[in-house]
Enzyme design. Structure first.
Site, mmCIF file in Angstrom:
data_model
loop_
_atom_site.group_PDB
_atom_site.id
_atom_site.type_symbol
_atom_site.label_atom_id
_atom_site.label_comp_id
_atom_site.label_asym_id
_atom_site.label_seq_id
_atom_site.Cartn_x
_atom_site.Cartn_y
_atom_site.Cartn_z
ATOM 1 N N SER A 25 -36.998 11.250 -61.294
ATOM 2 C CA SER A 25 -36.553 11.416 -60.161
ATOM 3 C C SER A 25 -37.723 12.234 -59.490
ATOM 4 C CB SER A 25 -35.426 12.301 -59.826
ATOM 5 O OG SER A 25 -34.681 12.116 -58.597
ATOM 6 N N PRO A 26 -38.150 11.589 -58.073
ATOM 7 C CA PRO A 26 -39.259 12.372 -57.716
ATOM 8 C C PRO A 26 -39.137 13.858 -57.338
ATOM 9 C CG PRO A 26 -37.983 11.260 -55.862
ATOM 10 C CD PRO A 26 -37.497 10.937 -57.167
ATOM 11 N N GLN A 103 -42.964 7.982 -54.037
ATOM 12 C CA GLN A 103 -42.078 8.071 -52.879
ATOM 13 C C GLN A 103 -43.023 8.527 -51.763
ATOM 14 O OE1 GLN A 103 -39.507 11.527 -52.544
ATOM 15 N NE2 GLN A 103 -37.989 10.537 -52.146
ATOM 16 N N TYR A 187 -34.681 14.620 -43.993
ATOM 17 C CA TYR A 187 -35.981 14.424 -43.420
ATOM 18 C C TYR A 187 -36.187 13.436 -42.494
ATOM 19 C CZ TYR A 187 -37.663 17.203 -47.352
ATOM 20 O OH TYR A 187 -37.922 18.215 -48.315
ATOM 21 N N ARG A 235 -34.704 5.762 -50.384
ATOM 22 C CA ARG A 235 -33.432 7.123 -50.758
ATOM 23 C C ARG A 235 -32.950 7.446 -49.380
ATOM 24 N NH1 ARG A 235 -34.211 12.192 -54.721
ATOM 25 N NH2 ARG A 235 -33.948 10.635 -56.195
ATOM 26 N N LEU A 305 -27.551 15.883 -61.209
ATOM 27 C CA LEU A 305 -26.948 16.449 -62.231
ATOM 28 C C LEU A 305 -26.589 15.919 -63.683
ATOM 29 C CD1 LEU A 305 -24.400 18.617 -60.187
ATOM 30 C CD2 LEU A 305 -26.259 19.658 -61.345
ATOM 31 N N GLY A 326 -33.754 14.112 -62.799
ATOM 32 C CA GLY A 326 -34.596 15.325 -62.153
ATOM 33 C C GLY A 326 -34.647 16.280 -62.945
HETATM 34 C C1 LIG Z 1 -38.420 21.061 -57.881
HETATM 35 C C2 LIG Z 1 -37.700 20.032 -57.181
HETATM 36 C C3 LIG Z 1 -38.510 19.043 -56.391
HETATM 37 C C4 LIG Z 1 -37.841 17.961 -55.606
HETATM 38 N N1 LIG Z 1 -38.488 17.234 -54.917
HETATM 39 C C5 LIG Z 1 -38.150 16.031 -54.398
HETATM 40 C C6 LIG Z 1 -38.783 15.122 -53.712
HETATM 41 O O1 LIG Z 1 -40.096 15.262 -53.553
HETATM 42 N N2 LIG Z 1 -38.288 14.011 -53.221
HETATM 43 C C7 LIG Z 1 -36.997 13.863 -53.380
HETATM 44 O O2 LIG Z 1 -36.393 12.982 -52.706
HETATM 45 N N3 LIG Z 1 -36.075 14.666 -53.836
HETATM 46 C C8 LIG Z 1 -36.764 15.799 -54.503
HETATM 47 N N4 LIG Z 1 -35.868 16.630 -55.430
HETATM 48 C C9 LIG Z 1 -34.439 16.170 -55.553
HETATM 49 C C10 LIG Z 1 -34.656 15.369 -56.859
HETATM 50 O O3 LIG Z 1 -35.223 14.141 -57.006
HETATM 51 C C11 LIG Z 1 -33.100 15.113 -57.406
HETATM 52 O O4 LIG Z 1 -32.624 13.995 -56.574
HETATM 53 C C12 LIG Z 1 -32.107 16.191 -57.389
HETATM 54 O O5 LIG Z 1 -32.589 17.222 -58.036
HETATM 55 C C13 LIG Z 1 -30.649 15.934 -57.885
HETATM 56 O O6 LIG Z 1 -31.194 15.471 -59.127
HETATM 57 P P1 LIG Z 1 -31.097 16.557 -60.719
HETATM 58 O O7 LIG Z 1 -29.646 16.964 -60.697
HETATM 59 O O8 LIG Z 1 -31.195 15.366 -61.748
HETATM 60 O O9 LIG Z 1 -32.034 17.383 -60.727
HETATM 61 C C14 LIG Z 1 -36.506 17.700 -55.828
HETATM 62 C C15 LIG Z 1 -35.708 18.385 -56.778
HETATM 63 C C16 LIG Z 1 -36.306 19.634 -57.345
HETATM 64 C C17 LIG Z 1 -35.602 20.453 -58.392
#
Ligand SMILES: Cc1cc2nc3c(=O)[nH]c(=O)nc-3n(C[C@H](O)[C@H](O)[C@H](O)COP(=O)(O)O)c2cc1C
Length: 356
Positions: A25-26, A103, A187, A235, A305, A326
């Site tokens: 994930s980005p 992204q 955004y 997204r 998650l 992520g």
């Molecule tokens: C440190 C950090 C930076 C993130 N930066 C971005 C981002 O650049 N673009 C985006 O769409 N989401 C961003 N997210 C959200 C993650 O891509 C992801 O969608 C979110 O953390 C939920 O997934 P997870 O529970 O697997 O972490 C970020 C999350 C974290 C923790």
């Protein structure tokens, strides 16, 4: 952890063949050099995750212009110096064994703040007097404690669309195979869609049809700068999860219009437009919206998650076509290889075989 499911089968998006459906994930690293280009940090960070078995490495939100970044440490793709840095990064991801994706982001009102680790993790607005800038948004309504944005004029809109097209062209020149437009998490694109952030009375505000006009222009701008044989993902929020906000039905109809404008897949997110939005603590929450988007005629992916191999099997293929992981992959770059587990000698990089 072990799974032997559809998650590990290939997925075709236009001419791109993603070797599996478990993707990084980005995630912003806030570690760009002083001019917005990738650094050695990015090479090491994304390189480790490319070696970690994900079918696609999605490089973090990369600003289409200086004022569309969230912070001054975000990556950008408006200059030749940045293109050179991204070219090295995309080539490394590919050489190590994954598909490089990026992204592209336009931060709108959630722009010009400090990096998360400054100021005890709270977002501190940085005004023009401190080297920041005034954010642009559909309406002059600030997000929480951030700066009051200026209302976008038609001229600003035209400029942002040109910036998006140029960033897409630069992403292609840098060697990325897949591009994602960040249209969620509060955004710019999301701000236009949501009645909570878009109070305009011109052709870009009002009912859903009008609120989605500028977002559809953003999609067309990406497509104009990006080759027809390469896939575009957006997204999108599944819903605002806030009273009076974008509903799940509205989000699905936006997705179907985006599909007609050349979007191949929706990467489902939710909330984050307002500080008061419901916080999701349940794995697969976003994935559960997958069938609604599929009905709108697009492929689907979701993050949220995912931390155990069984979550992949629960999500793919019934709810979504791919999963983005992520935080679990911040904690462990080899998370996907451990989830695949069954035959380490086949799945782990050859260089590591003597570990087993
Ligand atoms: C440190 C950090 C930076 C993130 N930066 C971005 C981002 O650049 N673009 C985006 O769409 N989401 C961003 N997210 C959200 C993650 O891509 C992801 O969608 C979110 O953390 C939920 O997934 P997870 O529970 O697997 O972490 C970020 C999350 C974290 C923790």
């Amino acid at each position: 952890m072990t799974t032997g499911s559809t998650a590990w089968t290939a997925l075709r998006l236009r001419e791109s063949l993603l070797p599996n459906r478990v993707w990084l994930s980005p995630m912003c690293q806030y570690s760009a050099d002083g001019s917005g280009a990738p650094t050695d940090w990015h090479l090491a960070h994304y390189g480790a995750r490319a070696a970690g078995g994900v079918g696609m490495v999605m490089v973090e939100c990369t600003g289409v212009s200086p004022d569309m970044r969230t912070t001054k440490r975000d990556l950008g793709l408006w200059s030749e110096h940045q293109v050179r840095g991204h070219r090295r990064l995309a080539a490394a991801i590919r050489a190590i064994g994954s598909v490089p994706a990026v992204q592209l982001g336009a931060a709108g009102r959630k722009s010009s703040h400090g990096v998360p680790w400054d100021n005890a993790g709270t977002r501190r607005p940085i005004g023009p007097e401190d080297g920041g800038w005034r954010p642009l948004a559909p309406s002059p309504i600030p997000f929480a404690g951030l700066g009051v944005p200026a209302e976008m004029t038609t001229k600003d809109g035209t400029r942002v669309l040109e910036d998006i097209e140029r960033a897409a062209r630069n992403a292609h020149r840098a060697g990325y195979e897949v591009v994602e437009l960040h249209g969620a998490n509060g955004y710019l694109l999301h701000e236009f869609l949501s009645p909570l952030a878009n109070h305009r009375v011109d052709e870009w505000g009002g009912d859903l049809e009008r609120r989605m006009r500028f977002p559809l222009e953003m999609v067309r701008a990406i497509r104009a700068g990006w080759p027809a044989d390469k896939p575009v993902i957006v997204r999108l929020p599944a819903a605002d999860l806030h009273e009076g906000g974008l509903t799940a039905d509205e989000a699905a109809s936006v997705a179907s219009r985006m599909a007609r404008a050349g979007v191949d897949m929706i990467d489902i997110s939710s909330g984050a437009l307002t500080p008061g939005a419901l916080r999701i603590e349940k794995p697969l929450h976003n994935a559960e919206y997958g069938p609604r988007f599929r009905a709108a005629g697009v492929l689907t992916a979701a993050s949220g998650l995912v931390s155990e191999a069984r979550h992949l099997d629960e999500a793919i293929p019934d709810l979504v076509d791919a999963v983005l992981v992520g935080r679990a992959m911040l904690r462990d770059p080899y998370w996907a290889l451990r989830a695949l587990d069954a035959e380490p000698h086949r799945s782990w990089p050859r260089q590591y075989h003597r570990a087993f």
